[in-house]
Design a protein around this motif. Structure first.
Motif, mmCIF file in Angstrom:
data_model
loop_
_atom_site.group_PDB
_atom_site.id
_atom_site.type_symbol
_atom_site.label_atom_id
_atom_site.label_comp_id
_atom_site.label_asym_id
_atom_site.label_seq_id
_atom_site.Cartn_x
_atom_site.Cartn_y
_atom_site.Cartn_z
ATOM 1 N N TYR A 23 12.453 29.036 -53.921
ATOM 2 C CA TYR A 23 13.880 29.395 -53.942
ATOM 3 C C TYR A 23 14.228 30.082 -55.262
ATOM 4 O O TYR A 23 14.900 31.116 -55.280
ATOM 5 N N ASP A 26 12.726 33.615 -55.414
ATOM 6 C CA ASP A 26 13.412 34.511 -54.481
ATOM 7 C C ASP A 26 14.779 34.961 -54.999
ATOM 8 O O ASP A 26 15.320 35.968 -54.551
ATOM 9 N N ASN A 27 15.337 34.194 -55.939
ATOM 10 C CA ASN A 27 16.658 34.502 -56.475
ATOM 11 C C ASN A 27 16.613 34.963 -57.932
ATOM 12 O O ASN A 27 17.626 34.910 -58.635
ATOM 13 N N LEU A 54 20.412 36.184 -61.839
ATOM 14 C CA LEU A 54 20.972 35.757 -60.555
ATOM 15 C C LEU A 54 21.957 36.798 -60.030
ATOM 16 O O LEU A 54 22.857 37.224 -60.752
ATOM 17 N N LYS A 56 23.879 36.357 -57.288
ATOM 18 C CA LYS A 56 24.988 35.724 -56.551
ATOM 19 C C LYS A 56 25.749 34.828 -57.511
ATOM 20 O O LYS A 56 25.314 34.611 -58.643
ATOM 21 N N MET A 61 24.600 29.446 -55.694
ATOM 22 C CA MET A 61 23.240 28.982 -55.958
ATOM 23 C C MET A 61 23.176 27.456 -55.958
ATOM 24 O O MET A 61 22.291 26.863 -55.338
ATOM 25 N N GLU A 64 23.433 26.183 -52.409
ATOM 26 C CA GLU A 64 22.196 26.447 -51.666
ATOM 27 C C GLU A 64 21.073 25.505 -52.095
ATOM 28 O O GLU A 64 20.313 25.029 -51.258
#
Length: 90
Positions: A23, A26-27, A54, A56, A61, A64
């Motif tokens: 995770y 991927d971010n 990041l 977003k 985050m 999520e």
């Protein structure tokens, strides 16, 4: 650099580190420091991560990651470094 403290707690199972780190990668979140231990079958991990890449909102985050924790049976908590330091200042 914006830093965040990520803690992961729960019953030890296969793949916890892999799923959390996937995770993060991927971010575009870089792990700066990591410590993990297992005590009598309970998993505990603390990471300091760089969230400056990041794309977003920080809150998204955190939400999520909390959801990911529920999916894999652990509790994941994110906290901004400055808040963490203020809370743990003597």
């Amino acid at each position: 650099m914006k830093k965040c403290i990520v803690t992961v707690l729960g019953k030890d199972t296969v793949g916890i580190i892999a799923k959390v780190c996937t995770y993060l990668a991927d971010n575009c979140i870089n792990i700066l420091d990591i410590s993990q231990t297992i005590v009598q079958g309970y998993f505990n991990m603390m990471m300091i991560v760089d969230v400056s890449g990041l794309s977003k909102e920080y809150k998204v985050m955190c939400d999520e990651m909390e959801k990911l924790g529920e999916e894999i049976g652990v509790k994941i908590h994110c906290q901004r470094e400055e808040i963490f330091e203020m809370m743990h200042r003597l």
